[in-house]
Design a protein around this motif. Structure first.
Motif, PDB file in Angstrom:
ATOM      1  N   PRO A  53       0.835  -1.203   0.000  1.00  9.48           N
ATOM      2  CA  PRO A  53       0.000   0.000   0.000  1.00  9.48           C
ATOM      3  C   PRO A  53       0.870   1.253   0.000  1.00  9.48           C
ATOM      4  O   PRO A  53       2.038   1.207   0.398  1.00  9.48           O
ATOM      5  CB  PRO A  53      -0.809  -0.125   1.297  1.00  9.48           C
ATOM      6  CG  PRO A  53      -0.041  -1.069   2.157  1.00  9.48           C
ATOM      7  CD  PRO A  53       0.686  -1.990   1.239  1.00  9.48           C
ATOM      8  N   VAL A  54       0.289   2.342  -0.424  1.00  6.75           N
ATOM      9  CA  VAL A  54       1.043   3.590  -0.574  1.00  6.75           C
ATOM     10  C   VAL A  54       1.796   3.951   0.697  1.00  6.75           C
ATOM     11  O   VAL A  54       2.968   4.352   0.665  1.00  6.75           O
ATOM     12  CB  VAL A  54       0.106   4.740  -0.995  1.00  6.75           C
ATOM     13  CG1 VAL A  54       0.850   6.075  -0.968  1.00  6.75           C
ATOM     14  CG2 VAL A  54      -0.469   4.485  -2.378  1.00  6.75           C
ATOM     15  N   ARG A  57       5.278   2.203   1.166  1.00  5.10           N
ATOM     16  CA  ARG A  57       6.285   2.233   0.102  1.00  5.10           C
ATOM     17  C   ARG A  57       7.479   3.106   0.487  1.00  5.10           C
ATOM     18  O   ARG A  57       7.317   4.113   1.165  1.00  5.10           O
ATOM     19  CB  ARG A  57       5.662   2.749  -1.204  1.00  5.10           C
ATOM     20  CG  ARG A  57       4.570   1.848  -1.728  1.00  5.10           C
ATOM     21  CD  ARG A  57       3.875   2.445  -2.941  1.00  5.10           C
ATOM     22  NE  ARG A  57       2.671   1.696  -3.265  1.00  5.10           N
ATOM     23  CZ  ARG A  57       1.762   2.065  -4.169  1.00  5.10           C
ATOM     24  NH1 ARG A  57       1.953   3.194  -4.858  1.00  5.10           N
ATOM     25  NH2 ARG A  57       0.697   1.326  -4.389  1.00  5.10           N
ATOM     26  N   ASP A 171       6.354   3.090  -8.447  1.00  5.96           N
ATOM     27  CA  ASP A 171       5.181   3.906  -8.770  1.00  5.96           C
ATOM     28  C   ASP A 171       5.583   5.256  -9.353  1.00  5.96           C
ATOM     29  O   ASP A 171       6.775   5.570  -9.487  1.00  5.96           O
ATOM     30  CB  ASP A 171       4.253   4.047  -7.557  1.00  5.96           C
ATOM     31  CG  ASP A 171       4.846   4.865  -6.408  1.00  5.96           C
ATOM     32  OD1 ASP A 171       5.832   5.610  -6.619  1.00  5.96           O
ATOM     33  OD2 ASP A 171       4.313   4.774  -5.284  1.00  5.96           O
ATOM     34  N   ARG A 172       4.603   6.050  -9.687  1.00  2.00           N
ATOM     35  CA  ARG A 172       4.863   7.323 -10.366  1.00  2.00           C
ATOM     36  C   ARG A 172       5.630   8.318  -9.496  1.00  2.00           C
ATOM     37  O   ARG A 172       6.223   9.257  -9.998  1.00  2.00           O
ATOM     38  CB  ARG A 172       3.541   7.946 -10.828  1.00  2.00           C
ATOM     39  CG  ARG A 172       2.858   7.198 -11.966  1.00  2.00           C
ATOM     40  CD  ARG A 172       1.628   7.970 -12.409  1.00  2.00           C
ATOM     41  NE  ARG A 172       0.973   7.379 -13.555  1.00  2.00           N
ATOM     42  CZ  ARG A 172      -0.054   6.532 -13.482  1.00  2.00           C
ATOM     43  NH1 ARG A 172      -0.532   6.175 -12.294  1.00  2.00           N
ATOM     44  NH2 ARG A 172      -0.606   6.049 -14.583  1.00  2.00           N
ATOM     45  N   ALA A 177       6.832  -0.248  -5.136  1.00  2.00           N
ATOM     46  CA  ALA A 177       5.441  -0.596  -4.861  1.00  2.00           C
ATOM     47  C   ALA A 177       5.189  -2.092  -4.848  1.00  2.00           C
ATOM     48  O   ALA A 177       4.172  -2.550  -4.327  1.00  2.00           O
ATOM     49  CB  ALA A 177       4.524   0.066  -5.899  1.00  2.00           C
ATOM     50  N   PRO A 195      -2.504  -2.287 -10.872  1.00  2.00           N
ATOM     51  CA  PRO A 195      -2.911  -1.481  -9.708  1.00  2.00           C
ATOM     52  C   PRO A 195      -2.318  -0.078  -9.709  1.00  2.00           C
ATOM     53  O   PRO A 195      -2.965   0.870  -9.261  1.00  2.00           O
ATOM     54  CB  PRO A 195      -2.388  -2.303  -8.518  1.00  2.00           C
ATOM     55  CG  PRO A 195      -2.227  -3.689  -9.019  1.00  2.00           C
ATOM     56  CD  PRO A 195      -1.830  -3.532 -10.460  1.00  2.00           C
ATOM     57  N   LEU A 196      -1.093   0.064 -10.206  1.00  2.00           N
ATOM     58  CA  LEU A 196      -0.465   1.375 -10.217  1.00  2.00           C
ATOM     59  C   LEU A 196      -1.045   2.276 -11.298  1.00  2.00           C
ATOM     60  O   LEU A 196      -1.168   3.489 -11.100  1.00  2.00           O
ATOM     61  CB  LEU A 196       1.057   1.237 -10.389  1.00  2.00           C
ATOM     62  CG  LEU A 196       1.761   0.426  -9.294  1.00  2.00           C
ATOM     63  CD1 LEU A 196       3.264   0.536  -9.460  1.00  2.00           C
ATOM     64  CD2 LEU A 196       1.339   0.890  -7.901  1.00  2.00           C
ATOM     65  N   GLU A 199      -4.142   3.792  -9.975  1.00  2.00           N
ATOM     66  CA  GLU A 199      -3.995   4.849  -8.966  1.00  2.00           C
ATOM     67  C   GLU A 199      -4.067   6.238  -9.597  1.00  2.00           C
ATOM     68  O   GLU A 199      -4.326   7.213  -8.907  1.00  2.00           O
ATOM     69  CB  GLU A 199      -2.640   4.698  -8.260  1.00  2.00           C
ATOM     70  CG  GLU A 199      -2.571   3.523  -7.315  1.00  2.00           C
ATOM     71  CD  GLU A 199      -1.216   3.374  -6.646  1.00  2.00           C
ATOM     72  OE1 GLU A 199      -1.054   2.413  -5.866  1.00  2.00           O
ATOM     73  OE2 GLU A 199      -0.324   4.217  -6.895  1.00  2.00           O
TER      74      GLU A 199
END
Length: 201
Positions: A53-54, A57, A171-172, A177, A195-196, A199
């Protein structure tokens, strides 16, 4: 089949029962710098990728450096993109088996905010890596990491430093992640990427 994979990866010397048991559990091994060994994890019986989860990370390490084909990667250029990072060696059978799946995913996700970056690790010369990329039609860049220093930058638990292949997703915002510490296929790559993308920016 198992014996051929291990011989191909460069195992030498007398084979003991302990070595056979360890090899069955971890895959094949190939000599690295200063006697280090890089293991090739088998692609069967693998677990699904780990996704964080965010809030859990952590920042990905800076992966700037020279590439197998003589170019250069600047890690800040990947900011704002979802990035698949794959560690591999040209001597590794599971790496060879997953190479075309990675290239197909790269072609599929191009233009959708997803980039791919390889790390050709613990392979002294560039010829093996170049031949690998040519044989499997790999179009995305791979960093040249002969001493394994790049893979050692990753936080403990997110990668197996002495083993290939490993596949991670960033992730971005440049945070780790998710990861798969084994050979990946199309379902694994979708599980890491989808999933990313969902987001949003």
């Amino acid at each position: 089949m198992f014996t051929n994979r291990c011989l191909r990866a460069g195992s030498t010397g007398r084979t003991s029962l302990a070595f056979v048991v360890a090899a069955l559990l971890a895959g094949c091994s190939s000599p690295g710098p200063a006697g280090a060994a890089a293991s090739a994890s088998p692609g069967t019986g693998r677990r699904p990728p780990v996704m964080k989860p965010v809030a859990e990370r952590v920042p990905a390490p800076d992966l700037s450096g020279p590439t197998v084909d003589g170019g250069t990667v600047a890690w800040p250029d990947y900011r704002g993109k979802v990035v698949i990072v794959n560690t591999w060696g040209s001597w590794c059978d599971p790496c060879r088996e997953e190479a075309r799946d990675l290239q197909r995913a790269y072609a599929e996700y191009q233009g959708r905010g997803v980039e791919f970056l390889g790390i050709n690790t613990r392979e002294q010369g560039r010829d093996g890596g170049r031949n690998f990329e040519k044989e499997f039609g790999v179009k995305y860049p791979s960093l040249h990491d002969p001493d394994g220093s790049l893979v050692l930058k990753f936080p403990k638990g997110t990668i197996t430093p002495q083993a290939v292949p490993n596949t991670l997703v960033v992730d971005r915002s440049g945070r780790l992640a998710g990861w798969a510490l084994h050979q990946v296929g199309p379902a694994d790559l979708e599980a890491l990427i989808a999933p990313l993308l969902a987001e949003g920016p």
